[in-house]
Design a protein around this motif. Structure first.
Motif, PDB file in Angstrom:
ATOM      1  N   TYR A  52       0.756  -1.146   0.003  1.00 42.18           N
ATOM      2  CA  TYR A  52       0.114  -0.019   0.081  1.00 42.18           C
ATOM      3  C   TYR A  52       0.749   1.081  -0.128  1.00 42.18           C
ATOM      4  CZ  TYR A  52      -3.933   3.213   1.450  1.00 42.18           C
ATOM      5  OH  TYR A  52      -4.801   4.296   1.590  1.00 42.18           O
ATOM      6  N   LEU A  69      -2.411   5.865   9.427  1.00 45.30           N
ATOM      7  CA  LEU A  69      -3.651   5.234   8.579  1.00 45.30           C
ATOM      8  C   LEU A  69      -4.289   4.318   9.809  1.00 45.30           C
ATOM      9  CD1 LEU A  69      -1.138   3.799   5.900  1.00 45.30           C
ATOM     10  CD2 LEU A  69      -2.828   5.631   5.580  1.00 45.30           C
ATOM     11  N   GLN A  72      -9.500   1.018   8.505  1.00 45.61           N
ATOM     12  CA  GLN A  72     -10.515   1.331   7.530  1.00 45.61           C
ATOM     13  C   GLN A  72      -9.921   1.815   6.220  1.00 45.61           C
ATOM     14  OE1 GLN A  72     -13.040   4.379   9.448  1.00 45.61           O
ATOM     15  NE2 GLN A  72     -14.426   2.612  10.243  1.00 45.61           N
ATOM     16  N   ASP A  73      -8.929   2.419   6.513  1.00 48.99           N
ATOM     17  CA  ASP A  73      -7.889   3.039   5.230  1.00 48.99           C
ATOM     18  C   ASP A  73      -7.474   1.607   4.488  1.00 48.99           C
ATOM     19  OD1 ASP A  73      -8.251   5.639   5.796  1.00 48.99           O
ATOM     20  OD2 ASP A  73      -6.323   5.613   7.266  1.00 48.99           O
ATOM     21  N   ASN A  77      -9.697   1.757   1.181  1.00 53.08           N
ATOM     22  CA  ASN A  77      -8.941   2.296   0.133  1.00 53.08           C
ATOM     23  C   ASN A  77      -7.745   1.347  -0.398  1.00 53.08           C
ATOM     24  OD1 ASN A  77     -10.339   4.585   0.865  1.00 53.08           O
ATOM     25  ND2 ASN A  77      -8.653   5.576   2.043  1.00 53.08           N
ATOM     26  N   TYR A  97      -4.306   1.160  13.989  1.00 55.17           N
ATOM     27  CA  TYR A  97      -3.654   2.438  13.389  1.00 55.17           C
ATOM     28  C   TYR A  97      -2.223   2.199  13.379  1.00 55.17           C
ATOM     29  CZ  TYR A  97      -1.896   4.961  17.427  1.00 55.17           C
ATOM     30  OH  TYR A  97      -1.029   5.326  18.653  1.00 55.17           O
TER      31      TYR A  97
END
Length: 140
Positions: A52, A69, A72-73, A77, A97
């Motif tokens: 990523y 981050l 959810q990211d 994403n 996180y």
């Protein structure tokens, strides 16, 4: 009479002690299994971050700051499978996180912290809400 009472008390003490040791052994075994699962979650996140980060910012520069981050990211994403965040109970999901930092030009480093139902890394801050609990019932 006193001898029989003494033997009975010793047997009761032995049974209680054996029961307590068994429960402690079982709890220790469960804790080791849970710790292993949390390590797997962090490893999956680390593998996803390797992909990523070099897609979203392949040429980072140390003076540009850092990124924060969340789980959810990575899922929404980055396309990470949400099931990789599944907690040991098989129903709830862990939250995560990640503090990223550009150590040198083009080289990212990060620190992963997670929070699960019965486990939270030291220093964890809740930056984003969790995923909804997994529902195993089929909708007809």
């Amino acid at each position: 009479m006193k001898k029989k009472l003494f033997i009975l008390i010793l047997i009761i003490i032995f049974i209680v002690t054996a029961g307590m040791l068994f429960v402690e052994y079982r709890n220790c075994k469960i804790k080791k299994q849970n710790t292993k699962r949390y390590g797997e979650i962090k490893k999956d996140i680390d593998n996803e971050l390797k992909r990523y980060m070099y897609i979203i910012a392949p040429k980072c520069y140390p003076e540009n700051g850092s990124l924060l981050l969340t789980h959810q990211d990575l899922v929404y994403n980055g396309g990470m499978d949400k099931e990789k965040f599944l907690d040991v109970d098989g129903k709830s999901y862990c939250k995560a996180y990640i503090k990223t930092k550009c150590a040198e030009i083009g080289k990212w480093t990060w620190k992963i912290t997670i929070s699960c139902k019965d486990y939270t890394d030291k220093g964890y801050i809740d930056w984003a809400g969790g995923f909804e609990q997994k529902n195993d019932k089929f909708i007809e």
